[in-house]
Design an enzyme around this catalytic site. Structure first.
Site, mmCIF file in Angstrom:
data_model
loop_
_atom_site.group_PDB
_atom_site.id
_atom_site.type_symbol
_atom_site.label_atom_id
_atom_site.label_comp_id
_atom_site.label_asym_id
_atom_site.label_seq_id
_atom_site.Cartn_x
_atom_site.Cartn_y
_atom_site.Cartn_z
ATOM 1 N N LYS A 11 37.072 19.168 30.652
ATOM 2 C CA LYS A 11 36.120 19.278 29.535
ATOM 3 C C LYS A 11 34.760 19.783 30.011
ATOM 4 C CE LYS A 11 34.444 15.565 27.205
ATOM 5 N NZ LYS A 11 34.024 14.693 26.112
ATOM 6 N N SER A 12 34.222 19.191 31.063
ATOM 7 C CA SER A 12 32.901 19.602 31.577
ATOM 8 C C SER A 12 32.884 21.088 31.924
ATOM 9 C CB SER A 12 32.585 18.857 32.875
ATOM 10 O OG SER A 12 32.108 17.591 32.623
ATOM 11 N N ARG A 71 30.911 24.473 30.166
ATOM 12 C CA ARG A 71 30.072 25.367 30.977
ATOM 13 C C ARG A 71 30.617 26.787 30.949
ATOM 14 N NH1 ARG A 71 29.425 20.309 32.499
ATOM 15 N NH2 ARG A 71 27.671 19.619 33.777
ATOM 16 N N ASP A 103 32.468 8.498 34.071
ATOM 17 C CA ASP A 103 33.342 8.401 32.895
ATOM 18 C C ASP A 103 34.586 7.554 33.157
ATOM 19 O OD1 ASP A 103 31.584 9.933 31.415
ATOM 20 O OD2 ASP A 103 32.517 11.808 32.040
ATOM 21 N N ARG A 115 29.076 1.639 26.589
ATOM 22 C CA ARG A 115 30.358 1.380 27.273
ATOM 23 C C ARG A 115 30.348 0.095 28.083
ATOM 24 N NH1 ARG A 115 32.119 7.455 28.760
ATOM 25 N NH2 ARG A 115 32.935 7.977 26.699
ATOM 26 N N ARG A 151 37.166 7.426 25.244
ATOM 27 C CA ARG A 151 37.549 6.840 26.534
ATOM 28 C C ARG A 151 37.886 5.345 26.404
ATOM 29 N NH1 ARG A 151 36.768 11.303 29.853
ATOM 30 N NH2 ARG A 151 34.820 12.376 29.421
HETATM 31 C C1 S3P Z 1 28.854 15.378 31.972
HETATM 32 C C2 S3P Z 1 28.053 14.568 32.706
HETATM 33 C C3 S3P Z 1 28.058 13.100 32.584
HETATM 34 C C4 S3P Z 1 29.311 12.602 31.866
HETATM 35 C C5 S3P Z 1 29.660 13.410 30.670
HETATM 36 C C6 S3P Z 1 29.849 14.865 31.025
HETATM 37 C C7 S3P Z 1 28.724 16.832 32.144
HETATM 38 O O1 S3P Z 1 26.898 12.723 31.910
HETATM 39 O O2 S3P Z 1 29.172 11.241 31.509
HETATM 40 O O3 S3P Z 1 30.853 12.929 30.078
HETATM 41 O O4 S3P Z 1 29.615 17.574 31.718
HETATM 42 O O5 S3P Z 1 27.713 17.256 32.727
HETATM 43 P P1 S3P Z 1 25.521 12.518 32.716
HETATM 44 O O6 S3P Z 1 25.614 13.285 33.966
HETATM 45 O O7 S3P Z 1 24.426 13.014 31.857
HETATM 46 O O8 S3P Z 1 25.486 11.041 32.985
#
Ligand code: S3P
Length: 436
Positions: free
Chosen positions: A26-27, A31, A323, A354, A396
């Site tokens: 997902k991340s 991007r 996460d 959470r 989650r």
């Molecule tokens: C993410 C960074 C995390 C994570 C989120 C996705 C990202 O948040 O909890 O689910 O894609 O950069 P933070 O880094 O802001 O804590």
């Protein structure tokens, strides 16, 4: 926007076995779509995640002038480029996607003379954006948030100055936001974090020809004329795979192989914690490196049921497993001894609080867990009885409840699943495929 709430029941599983392909990350998908839209030439993205959050990102870049074509499992994206995002007619709806809410303003802040409003669902409206407002204002953009802190967020683009920014808390989202803004600023920007967080943005920028380097916990980036990405391949999501791995470790007699998981060191904190708990996980994990790499490594992960020992998760490890911390709590219920997570107050600012959600859920299933100011402490109780958990609309927590059900003695009913906020769309099918 209101959530469509669903309830589901998960019965104890006999054993899990088989092979699964991890869903796309997902991340990295967020991007890829954003940097793709910021690129000068069309970009092909292989294995883009088609889930609610990442669909919001595609809709956002389309509203900003990108053309998106779905080509089988791939996506082809032609964006407006670094400095030419179009001003949309109405607000941009980020839905439930916190990453989109925090990264996108970095790009928009540099769109001179244009204004953008970002809004989202009820959960997004409760999550602070002041942490990105501060650095972007320092760079010269104008921003307004509700009560100075929450969405909707108005961004007025401007000619940006480069800054040296010290993040108050480690956050990959905030770091990435500043890095995206820095691309169109007037020189070299640096961002320092208290401890390292996930570095997908840095790797992708390096791949796109940007001058970017890391030294310790500081990243330095130079402004750029354009981004040059042609093709990106999204690895499997280790955060999604973590739910399957946990099920494999907890359900007696299990053996699972999860294929093509992204094993970037900044994402595999959970696997290191699991191994420390004596969980059996085989795979070729990336080692920690000082140098910034452009690639996202992948590995198959092989997991088997086994006895667990308690552990303590320290504040430095938290951003590398953020996460997956609900799963550490779940594992702690089955481990010998007391499992403690420290320095994780950020968990209160996720899709739901959470810390409160995990503690309430595991207690409802017979777990012995207490909230602390910055995390939780779990005493191993030889497993979980079962019962009913409230997922609070948080994907989650819902998946944690499902895994708890498979490993429990009496089964678990998960209530309050928000069908519009699912990050792992094939989760139920994948579980069914490995349950015998
Ligand atoms: C993410 C960074 C995390 C994570 C989120 C996705 C990202 O948040 O909890 O689910 O894609 O950069 P933070 O880094 O802001 O804590």
């Amino acid at each position: 926007m209101s959530a469509t709430s669903v309830n589901m029941r998960f019965e104890p599983a006999r054993r899990l076995s088989g092979e699964l392909l991890a869903p796309p990350d997902k991340s990295i998908s967020h991007r890829a779509a954003l940097l793709g839209a910021m690129s000068a030439e069309p970009v092909r993205i292989e294995r883009y995640l088609h889930a609610a959050d990442t669909r919001s990102t595609l809709a956002a870049v389309q509203a900003l002038g990108a053309l998106v074509e779905i080509d089988g499992d791939d996506l082809v994206l032609r964006g407006p480029g670094l400095r030419e995002a179009r001003e949309p007619e109405g607000p941009i709806d980020v839905g439930n996607a916190g990453t989109l809410m925090r990264l996108l303003p970095g790009w928009l802040a540099a769109q001179e003379g244009r204004s953008f409003t970002l809004d989202g669902d009820e959960s997004i409206r409760r999550r602070p954006v002041d942490r990105i407002v501060a650095p972007l204002r320092e760079m010269g953009a104008q921003l307004q948030a509700r009560e100075g802190r929450y969405p909707p967020l108005l961004v007025r683009g401007a000619r940006l100055r480069s800054i040296a920014y010290q993040l108050p808390v480690a956050s990959a989202q905030v770091k990435s936001c500043v890095l995206l803004a820095a691309l169109a600023a007037d020189g070299a920007t640096s961002v320092s974090e208290p401890v390292r967080s996930r570095d997908h943005t840095e790797r992708m920028l390096l791949r796109a020809g940007v001058s970017i380097a890391r030294e310790g916990t500081t990243v330095r980036v130079l402004n750029a004329d354009e981004l040059a990405l042609e093709r990106l391949s999204v690895p499997g999501d280790v955060s999604s795979a973590a739910f399957l791995l946990t099920a494999g470790v907890l359900v007696e007699g299990s053996r699972l192989l999860i294929r093509d998981v992204g094993v970037n060191w900044t994402r595999t904190g959970f696997l290191r914690i699991l191994r420390r708990m004596r969980g059996i996980v085989l795979g070729d994990l990336e080692e920690e490196t000082e140098e910034l790499l452009a690639e996202e490594p992948i590995s198959d992960l092989d997991v088997a049921h086994g006895a667990l020992e308690a552990t303590t998760v320290s504040a430095e490890e938290v951003p590398l497993a953020i996460d997956e911390l609900p799963l550490v709590a779940l594992l702690g219920c089955f481990a010998e001894g007391e499992t403690v997570v420290e320095g994780a107050q950020e968990l209160r600012l996720k899709e739901s609080d959470r810390i409160a959600g995990v503690v309430a859920a595991l207690r409802a299933l017979g777990g012995e867990i207490d909230a602390t100011a910055d995390g939780f402490a779990v005493r191993g109780s030889g497993g979980l009885r079962g019962g009913t958990v409230d997922a609070r609309g948080d994907h989650r927590l819902a998946m944690m409840g499902a895994v708890a059900g498979l490993a429990s003695r009496e089964g678990v009913e998960v209530r309050g699943i928000d069908a519009a906020a699912v990050s792992y769309p094939g989760f139920l099918e994948d579980l069914a495929a490995v349950c015998s």
